[in-house]
Design an enzyme around this catalytic site. Structure first.
Site, PDB file in Angstrom:
ATOM      1  N   HIS A 152      -8.288  -4.897  -0.565  1.00 17.70           N
ATOM      2  CA  HIS A 152      -6.979  -4.330  -0.237  1.00 17.70           C
ATOM      3  C   HIS A 152      -6.405  -4.956   1.044  1.00 17.70           C
ATOM      4  O   HIS A 152      -5.198  -5.071   1.206  1.00 17.70           O
ATOM      5  CB  HIS A 152      -7.115  -2.817  -0.082  1.00 17.70           C
ATOM      6  CG  HIS A 152      -5.806  -2.094   0.014  1.00 17.70           C
ATOM      7  ND1 HIS A 152      -4.832  -2.194  -0.947  1.00 17.70           N
ATOM      8  CD2 HIS A 152      -5.311  -1.260   0.973  1.00 17.70           C
ATOM      9  CE1 HIS A 152      -3.784  -1.446  -0.589  1.00 17.70           C
ATOM     10  NE2 HIS A 152      -4.048  -0.882   0.562  1.00 17.70           N
ATOM     11  N   SER A 211       0.845  -1.190   0.000  1.00 17.11           N
ATOM     12  CA  SER A 211       0.000   0.000   0.000  1.00 17.11           C
ATOM     13  C   SER A 211       0.889   1.252   0.000  1.00 17.11           C
ATOM     14  O   SER A 211       1.789   1.340  -0.836  1.00 17.11           O
ATOM     15  CB  SER A 211      -0.915  -0.060   1.222  1.00 17.11           C
ATOM     16  OG  SER A 211      -1.978   0.833   1.087  1.00 17.11           O
ATOM     17  N   ASP A 224      -8.733  -6.304  -5.029  1.00 16.45           N
ATOM     18  CA  ASP A 224      -8.329  -5.009  -4.467  1.00 16.45           C
ATOM     19  C   ASP A 224      -8.792  -3.890  -5.404  1.00 16.45           C
ATOM     20  O   ASP A 224      -8.233  -3.697  -6.472  1.00 16.45           O
ATOM     21  CB  ASP A 224      -6.798  -4.989  -4.310  1.00 16.45           C
ATOM     22  CG  ASP A 224      -6.280  -3.714  -3.661  1.00 16.45           C
ATOM     23  OD1 ASP A 224      -7.072  -2.770  -3.443  1.00 16.45           O
ATOM     24  OD2 ASP A 224      -5.072  -3.664  -3.360  1.00 16.45           O
TER      25      ASP A 224
END
Lengths: 376, 195
Positions: A349, A153, A316
């Site tokens: 995610h 991320s 995601d």
């Protein structure tokens, strides 16, 4: 490192005036304290170091246990003896990013000039600045070249930036569920979260330290964020239409559904562990992040010397795979050694922190290879 | 593990220290062999997630993707060899892929199953059925193969496209053969070049 190894956060303070660090926004910042933790032992020629960059609201406590704590660090299932980042072989470092509130100098820290918290006088820090100050730490530890830099991320953006800013300071990079520039949708979601904080009267233009916190706003921003971390499927699986502690709906605006209760819990517990101004600064840093800034991606990537492993997750939608694939294509064009896999997963995610078995296999194999292929 | 005769032949065709792209690299076995035995620097393209873990375990570079769309990012003659072993018959646009492979590779190695082997011909001619052999064990409804060609067909294709066949090798279960390959060989491996 055994299962219950006790870890202590360490601190490195540098950039005392007049040696402040120049930031991308044009301002300078110093002194800077950086909180960091290390796991495993640095070998004699300092060639086994791996730098882990945490995500938006993460911290330096990536593995092991703090004294008296019953919960381990945020990536403990990946870092440790015999794990993917095997601390019997590698020396793993994780530092809290600039602008955060977990020990590194951020808006909640005391400005030595005024003896008061910086609040909004804190300069606007960028992903580039965060990466730069971690280089000071790695230099301080006497490490010239990392075996690997890795992040998921937001952490992935720092790892990518590291390989461009300091091409000869890493043999390899592992990027997980990340991209190379924030898109309109990502900015939009962050802006809603920021407005939730800013519109809380307790936010008071950032000057809430010592008084009532903008808890409602911060909590709301976290509820929004948690929606973006899950997939529709994972939410449906986890909550469906299940009711929270009741048999029938209440026909009122109290909590009916489990998913409502979950988000409220996540929101309110976030208030206890995170600073609202830090959230504003860090989310803005992410939104400002655009590796290209008008240039061609392959041109921007041209300084890269490191090898890459890039991992994404099929469900995601916050950092969708196509964004990483664009990066992969540009790296291919540039003749960079890059491996890529989209892991089939329903967790959205969140998969970055959930799908540990598949990631552990990829990463441990990859590190073995990088270790063999490194040139000292 | 079963010994792969086709790998032996391909290994033999590739010079040491070469840069190799393996399209449809499967579990990465061939790339690992080329790395260990020939000091080659290889990259694999593979669609199957499970196979990619195996490639990673073998410490080879692998990219998940379709063969059909994987070549456009590479510059001309980037690789010494592009390998299309047992994958041509399964791709959507073999003509484009082979021509693109010849663009990014100085040489291209194509390994194909021979759909016109004698045993197949007998099944078609005598029993009127689409052949099922030890080497092509699929039924019409579950075969991964999209293209059905013989060694002769492939030679014809190369001739039509102005592709030079520098070497050709033919395989049966027992080993290599050179006589009547289109009747007797199960597999052909071609070393191609196009200026």
């Amino acid at each position: 490192m055994n299962n219950k190894s006790i870890i202590e956060t360490q601190y490195y303070t540098f950039a005392e005036p007049p040696g402040e660090v120049p930031l991308k926004c044009g301002q300078k910042l110093g002194p800077i304290t950086q909180a960091y933790e290390t796991y495993g032992e640095l070998n004699a020629d300092k060639s086994n170091a791996i730098l882990v960059f945490h995500a938006l609201t993460g911290d330096a406590h990536a593995a092991g246990y703090h004294k008296g704590a019953d919960k381990p660090g945020w990536w403990d299932n990946m870092i440790g003896s015999g794990k993917a980042f095997d601390t019997d072989k590698y020396f793993v470092i994780c530092a809290n990013v600039l602008g955060s509130c977990k020990g590194t100098t951020g808006p909640a820290s005391i400005d030595p000039k005024t003896k008061k918290p910086y609040a909004l006088t804190y300069p606007m820090v960028t992903i580039e600045d965060m990466t730069l100050v971690q280089k000071y730490l790695i230099d301080h530890l006497g490490i010239e070249k990392l075996l690997c830099c890795v992040g998921g991320s937001m952490g992935g953006l720092l790892a990518l930036k590291w390989t461009i800013m300091f091409p000869d300071a890493a043999h390899s990079a592992i990027l997980i569920a990340t991209n190379y520039r924030h898109t309109a949708q990502q900015i939009a979601l962050h802006e809603v979260a920021r407005q939730a904080i800013i519109s809380d009267p307790h936010w008071n233009n950032g000057n809430y330290y010592g008084g009532a916190l903008p808890a409602t706003g911060l909590s709301l921003s976290r509820m929004i964020a948690h929606i973006t971390y899950m997939s529709e499927e994972s939410m449906e699986k986890k909550f469906g239409r299940k009711l929270q502690d009741k048999e029938t709906v209440g026909y009122d605006f109290k909590t009916d559904f489990e998913v409502e209760s979950y988000l409220k819990y996540r929101g309110s517990s976030f208030v206890d562990r995170f600073d609202a101004n830090s959230y504003l600064y860090l989310s803005k840093a992410l939104d400002y992040f655009d590796l290209c800034e008008g240039r061609k991606l392959s041109d921007v990537l041209s300084p890269i010397e490191a090898k890459f492993l890039i991992i994404t997750f099929s469900s995601d939608w916050l950092y969708p795979s196509y964004q990483s694939r664009e990066l992969v294509r540009a790296l291919k064009t540039n003749d960079v050694d890059v491996s890529y896999l989209e892991i089939e997963s329903n967790y959205g995610h969140d998969a970055f922190l959930v799908e540990t078995e598949s990631q552990a296999r990829l990463i441990s194999s990859y590190l073995k290879r990088v270790w063999k292929e490194r040139v000292i | 593990m079963k010994k792969r005769l086709d790998y032996d032949v391909i290994m033999d065709l590739i010079k040491p220290n070469s840069r190799v792209l393996d399209l449809g690299c499967g579990d990465g076995e061939l790339l690992a062999l080329l790395k260990d035995k020939k000091d080659c620097h290889g990259t694999g393209i593979e669609i199957d997630e499970k196979a990619i873990y195996e490639c990673m375990d073998k410490e080879v570079t692998v990219l998940q993707g379709d063969i059909d769309s994987s070549l456009q990012d590479y510059s001309d003659k980037r690789f010494d060899y592009v390998i299309l072993n047992e994958s041509v018959q399964q791709i959507l646009n073999p003509e484009t892929v082979i021509m693109e492979s010849l663009r990014v590779g100085k040489r291209v190695i194509v390994g194909i199953p021979n759909f016109c082997h004698t045993s197949s011909r007998i099944q078609v001619a005598l029993f009127g059925k689409v052949p099922i052999t030890k080497w092509l064990p699929y039924k019409w409804y579950n075969t991964p193969n999209l293209r059905f060609l013989s060694l002769k067909d492939f030679r014809q294709f190369c001739q039509d496209k102005g592709i030079t066949i520098e070497k050709e090798r033919f395989l049966r279960t027992t080993g290599e053969i050179s006589l009547w390959p289109n009747l007797l060989a199960h597999h052909g491996v071609f070393l191609l070049k196009k200026e």
